[in-house]
Design a protein around this motif. Structure first.
Motif, PDB file in Angstrom:
ATOM      1  N   ASP A  22      52.175 -14.474 -16.372  1.00  0.00           N
ATOM      2  CA  ASP A  22      53.194 -14.872 -17.360  1.00  0.00           C
ATOM      3  C   ASP A  22      52.671 -14.744 -18.797  1.00  0.00           C
ATOM      4  O   ASP A  22      53.372 -15.079 -19.739  1.00  0.00           O
ATOM      5  N   PHE A  23      51.460 -14.264 -18.969  1.00  0.00           N
ATOM      6  CA  PHE A  23      50.809 -13.996 -20.257  1.00  0.00           C
ATOM      7  C   PHE A  23      50.553 -15.257 -21.080  1.00  0.00           C
ATOM      8  O   PHE A  23      50.115 -15.170 -22.211  1.00  0.00           O
ATOM      9  N   ALA A  24      50.855 -16.429 -20.548  1.00  0.00           N
ATOM     10  CA  ALA A  24      50.612 -17.711 -21.225  1.00  0.00           C
ATOM     11  C   ALA A  24      51.240 -17.762 -22.609  1.00  0.00           C
ATOM     12  O   ALA A  24      50.733 -18.404 -23.507  1.00  0.00           O
ATOM     13  N   GLY A  25      52.338 -17.041 -22.789  1.00  0.00           N
ATOM     14  CA  GLY A  25      53.043 -17.053 -24.065  1.00  0.00           C
ATOM     15  C   GLY A  25      52.514 -16.066 -25.093  1.00  0.00           C
ATOM     16  O   GLY A  25      53.035 -15.977 -26.203  1.00  0.00           O
ATOM     17  N   ALA A  26      51.470 -15.321 -24.741  1.00  0.00           N
ATOM     18  CA  ALA A  26      50.877 -14.380 -25.692  1.00  0.00           C
ATOM     19  C   ALA A  26      51.688 -13.088 -25.794  1.00  0.00           C
ATOM     20  O   ALA A  26      52.422 -12.733 -24.874  1.00  0.00           O
ATOM     21  N   ASP A  82      51.074   8.593 -28.399  1.00  0.00           N
ATOM     22  CA  ASP A  82      49.846   9.308 -28.056  1.00  0.00           C
ATOM     23  C   ASP A  82      48.715   9.054 -29.042  1.00  0.00           C
ATOM     24  O   ASP A  82      47.566   9.338 -28.763  1.00  0.00           O
ATOM     25  N   ALA A  83      49.016   8.480 -30.212  1.00  0.00           N
ATOM     26  CA  ALA A  83      47.974   8.212 -31.200  1.00  0.00           C
ATOM     27  C   ALA A  83      47.457   6.783 -31.103  1.00  0.00           C
ATOM     28  O   ALA A  83      46.549   6.402 -31.801  1.00  0.00           O
ATOM     29  N   ARG A  84      48.047   5.978 -30.225  1.00  0.00           N
ATOM     30  CA  ARG A  84      47.659   4.583 -30.116  1.00  0.00           C
ATOM     31  C   ARG A  84      46.329   4.437 -29.390  1.00  0.00           C
ATOM     32  O   ARG A  84      45.947   5.264 -28.594  1.00  0.00           O
ATOM     33  N   THR A  85      45.666   3.327 -29.669  1.00  0.00           N
ATOM     34  CA  THR A  85      44.377   3.061 -29.031  1.00  0.00           C
ATOM     35  C   THR A  85      44.597   2.331 -27.717  1.00  0.00           C
ATOM     36  O   THR A  85      45.690   1.866 -27.439  1.00  0.00           O
ATOM     37  N   VAL A  86      43.554   2.202 -26.964  1.00  0.00           N
ATOM     38  CA  VAL A  86      43.636   1.392 -25.754  1.00  0.00           C
ATOM     39  C   VAL A  86      43.037   0.012 -25.998  1.00  0.00           C
ATOM     40  O   VAL A  86      42.949  -0.783 -25.086  1.00  0.00           O
ATOM     41  N   THR A  87      42.628  -0.281 -27.238  1.00  0.00           N
ATOM     42  CA  THR A  87      42.052  -1.592 -27.504  1.00  0.00           C
ATOM     43  C   THR A  87      43.115  -2.667 -27.675  1.00  0.00           C
ATOM     44  O   THR A  87      42.824  -3.839 -27.531  1.00  0.00           O
ATOM     45  N   PHE A  88      44.360  -2.296 -27.978  1.00  0.00           N
ATOM     46  CA  PHE A  88      45.440  -3.271 -28.062  1.00  0.00           C
ATOM     47  C   PHE A  88      46.517  -2.907 -27.061  1.00  0.00           C
ATOM     48  O   PHE A  88      46.987  -1.782 -27.030  1.00  0.00           O
ATOM     49  N   VAL A  89      46.887  -3.868 -26.236  1.00  0.00           N
ATOM     50  CA  VAL A  89      47.944  -3.644 -25.248  1.00  0.00           C
ATOM     51  C   VAL A  89      49.001  -4.728 -25.442  1.00  0.00           C
ATOM     52  O   VAL A  89      48.739  -5.903 -25.183  1.00  0.00           O
ATOM     53  N   PRO A  90      50.192  -4.333 -25.938  1.00  0.00           N
ATOM     54  CA  PRO A  90      51.254  -5.338 -26.044  1.00  0.00           C
ATOM     55  C   PRO A  90      51.780  -5.664 -24.661  1.00  0.00           C
ATOM     56  O   PRO A  90      51.848  -4.795 -23.799  1.00  0.00           O
ATOM     57  N   PHE A  91      52.132  -6.928 -24.454  1.00  0.00           N
ATOM     58  CA  PHE A  91      52.697  -7.314 -23.176  1.00  0.00           C
ATOM     59  C   PHE A  91      54.157  -6.912 -23.153  1.00  0.00           C
ATOM     60  O   PHE A  91      54.823  -6.881 -24.180  1.00  0.00           O
ATOM     61  N   ASP A  92      54.656  -6.624 -21.975  1.00  0.00           N
ATOM     62  CA  ASP A  92      56.043  -6.244 -21.776  1.00  0.00           C
ATOM     63  C   ASP A  92      56.946  -7.403 -22.196  1.00  0.00           C
ATOM     64  O   ASP A  92      56.891  -8.486 -21.628  1.00  0.00           O
ATOM     65  N   ILE A  93      57.752  -7.183 -23.225  1.00  0.00           N
ATOM     66  CA  ILE A  93      58.599  -8.235 -23.769  1.00  0.00           C
ATOM     67  C   ILE A  93      59.559  -8.770 -22.717  1.00  0.00           C
ATOM     68  O   ILE A  93      59.773  -9.970 -22.607  1.00  0.00           O
ATOM     69  N   ALA A  94      60.134  -7.895 -21.914  1.00  0.00           N
ATOM     70  CA  ALA A  94      61.081  -8.343 -20.889  1.00  0.00           C
ATOM     71  C   ALA A  94      60.396  -9.295 -19.907  1.00  0.00           C
ATOM     72  O   ALA A  94      60.959 -10.324 -19.531  1.00  0.00           O
ATOM     73  N   SER A  95      59.175  -8.971 -19.506  1.00  0.00           N
ATOM     74  CA  SER A  95      58.447  -9.845 -18.579  1.00  0.00           C
ATOM     75  C   SER A  95      58.142 -11.181 -19.228  1.00  0.00           C
ATOM     76  O   SER A  95      58.249 -12.224 -18.602  1.00  0.00           O
ATOM     77  N   ARG A  96      57.766 -11.151 -20.511  1.00  0.00           N
ATOM     78  CA  ARG A  96      57.447 -12.384 -21.216  1.00  0.00           C
ATOM     79  C   ARG A  96      58.700 -13.245 -21.351  1.00  0.00           C
ATOM     80  O   ARG A  96      58.660 -14.448 -21.168  1.00  0.00           O
ATOM     81  N   GLU A  97      59.843 -12.628 -21.647  1.00  0.00           N
ATOM     82  CA  GLU A  97      61.091 -13.380 -21.780  1.00  0.00           C
ATOM     83  C   GLU A  97      61.514 -13.985 -20.440  1.00  0.00           C
ATOM     84  O   GLU A  97      61.955 -15.110 -20.388  1.00  0.00           O
TER      85      GLU A  97
END
Length: 150
Positions: A95-99, A129-144
């Motif tokens: 559930d990403f703990a709200g993050a 394709d230019a994004r890094t792999v150091t930041f991964v946003p969580f799926d907003i739908a899953s978080r909601e």
């Protein structure tokens, strides 16, 4: 959190050199670091007292793997936007703990910039394709979905 104004940021990290380096980077990017915490108790107290816009939270703090609980409370009770910073993303619950996302350690300046851009604009500013792999946003739908369950 779509805004271009400087963010008030809480750093929750028990490794002081990492915390100081992150503080310097965030200040260079024009944001205000309003507090630093090394334990869950300190983080929760600061979160309540200073009401930051954003908290960078390590999963494993000086008092153990308490970062997930800190993130959950900061997000749910204090309406703080949370980003995890960790070398062990497997400890983050489903559930990403709200993050809103996770920055992998060792982090890069580009990864931190990308995370801030994502939060402030509500979307990445660079092509996929230019994004890094150091930041991964969580799926907003899953978080909601997970916030509706609680």
């Amino acid at each position: 959190m779509s805004s271009e104004k400087p963010l008030r940021i809480l750093i929750v990290e028990d490794e002081i050199l990492i915390a100081l380096e992150l503080e310097s980077l965030l200040q260079d990017l024009g944001h205000e670091v309003v507090g630093m915490a090394t334990s869950s108790e300190e983080a929760l107290s600061l979160g309540q007292d200073i009401k930051p816009d954003l908290a960078f939270v390590d999963v494993h703090l000086a008092d153990g793997p308490t970062g997930v609980d800190v993130a959950r409370i900061l997000a749910a009770q204090h309406q703080v936007t949370v980003l995890f910073m960790t070398a062990n993303a497997k400890r983050i619950p489903e559930d990403f703990a709200g993050a809103w996302g996770v920055i992998a350690k060792p982090y890069t300046e580009r990864g931190v910039r990308e995370a801030l851009s994502y939060l402030m604009a509500g979307q990445p500013r660079e092509p996929e394709d230019a994004r890094t792999v150091t930041f991964v946003p969580f799926d907003i739908a899953s978080r909601e979905r997970s916030s509706q369950i609680s």
